[in-house]
Write an enzyme that holds these catalytic residues in place. Structure first.
Site, PDB file in Angstrom:
ATOM      1  N   ARG A 280      -1.241  -4.400  -3.824  1.00  9.20           N
ATOM      2  CA  ARG A 280      -2.009  -5.529  -4.334  1.00  9.20           C
ATOM      3  C   ARG A 280      -3.242  -4.939  -5.025  1.00  9.20           C
ATOM      4  NH1 ARG A 280      -0.091  -6.690   0.767  1.00  9.20           N
ATOM      5  NH2 ARG A 280       1.271  -8.534   0.843  1.00  9.20           N
TER       6      ARG A 280
ATOM      7  N   LYS B 251      -3.486  -7.068   4.121  1.00  7.37           N
ATOM      8  CA  LYS B 251      -3.454  -8.527   4.194  1.00  7.37           C
ATOM      9  C   LYS B 251      -2.877  -9.016   5.523  1.00  7.37           C
ATOM     10  CE  LYS B 251      -1.551 -12.467   1.634  1.00  7.37           C
ATOM     11  NZ  LYS B 251      -0.790 -12.858   0.439  1.00  7.37           N
TER      12      LYS B 251
ATOM     13  N   HIS C 150      -1.869  -8.590 -10.340  1.00 10.02           N
ATOM     14  CA  HIS C 150      -0.985  -8.825  -9.192  1.00 10.02           C
ATOM     15  C   HIS C 150       0.476  -8.952  -9.633  1.00 10.02           C
ATOM     16  CE1 HIS C 150      -0.568  -9.941  -4.943  1.00 10.02           C
ATOM     17  NE2 HIS C 150       0.457 -10.682  -5.355  1.00 10.02           N
TER      18      HIS C 150
ATOM     19  N   ARG D 207       3.654  -6.487  -9.147  1.00 11.90           N
ATOM     20  CA  ARG D 207       4.457  -6.486  -7.917  1.00 11.90           C
ATOM     21  C   ARG D 207       5.736  -7.307  -8.091  1.00 11.90           C
ATOM     22  NH1 ARG D 207       2.226  -5.512  -2.974  1.00 11.90           N
ATOM     23  NH2 ARG D 207       2.834  -7.530  -2.107  1.00 11.90           N
TER      24      ARG D 207
ATOM     25  N   HIS E 162       5.637  -7.004   2.739  1.00 10.28           N
ATOM     26  CA  HIS E 162       5.918  -8.403   3.066  1.00 10.28           C
ATOM     27  C   HIS E 162       6.575  -8.490   4.434  1.00 10.28           C
ATOM     28  CE1 HIS E 162       6.177  -9.825  -1.409  1.00 10.28           C
ATOM     29  NE2 HIS E 162       4.930  -9.690  -0.988  1.00 10.28           N
TER      30      HIS E 162
ATOM     31  N   TYR F 157      12.598  -7.468  16.888  1.00 16.08           N
ATOM     32  CA  TYR F 157      13.696  -6.559  17.192  1.00 16.08           C
ATOM     33  C   TYR F 157      13.925  -5.511  16.111  1.00 16.08           C
ATOM     34  CZ  TYR F 157      14.926  -9.356  21.207  1.00 16.08           C
ATOM     35  OH  TYR F 157      14.889  -9.986  22.420  1.00 16.08           O
TER      36      TYR F 157
END
Length: 178
Positions: free
Chosen positions: A24, A51, A114, A117, A140, A150
């Site tokens: 970012r 973030k 931005h 991305r 993300h 998991y």
């Protein structure tokens, strides 16, 4: 310090790195030299800088390593890779990359700092890269909270390959060569 391409050295060099790292804009502008491990070929951004408050690892392609070494020759005096020209104890301003894109004639509906991305994500998906690998590179969160509990894979081996292929691709299509 002005660059012959227009804009300050740090602004121009940050814009060159932005599409190569998937960070970012704020993560790139606040990047510190201590986060870059040249020997291990990786950037380690601590959780408090991210973030989602999770450490983020960014594999470095050959071209990016060389580019960062060139930048360090100029800005290595600061803790920031891209220090503010008026106060090296601070990073470049949060708007300089976007402002430079506007100065180059790119309107907000065409490109943003931005937006590199989403371009990387789209192109890599079209090239057949695994969705989870791309999402991990973008830092993300994917899946449900249960699935994340998991599956804690960060796909680092695949991401190293992907980032080198991505850097090679950008070099091929680039009008400037580092």
């Amino acid at each position: 310090m002005d660059n012959s391409e227009g804009g300050t050295f740090c602004t121009v060099e940050a814009l060159k790195l932005l599409p190569r790292l998937f960070l970012r804009p704020n993560e790139l502008r606040c990047l510190k030299w201590q986060y870059i491990d040249f020997a291990d070929r990786i950037i380690r951004i601590p959780a408090e800088e991210m973030k989602r408050s999770r450490e983020h690892l960014v594999p470095l392609a050959d071209q990016v390593i060389e580019h960062l070494k060139q930048i360090k020759e100029v800005t290595g005096y600061s803790k920031f890779v891209f220090p503010n020209s008026r106060d090296a104890s601070k990073p470049i301003s949060k708007n300089v990359m976007t402002n430079r894109l506007r100065d180059l004639g790119y309107s907000a509906n065409v490109v943003s700092a931005h937006g590199f991305r989403s371009s990387a994500s789209t192109i890599l998906h079209e090239k057949g890269w695994n969705h989870e690998v791309i999402e991990a590179q973008l830092a993300h969160l994917t899946g449900t909270a249960t699935s994340r509990a998991y599956n804690r894979s960060i796909y680092l081996i695949e991401r190293r390959k992907m980032m080198q292929e991505w850097a090679d691709y950008l070099f091929e299509i680039s009008t400037f060569k580092l």
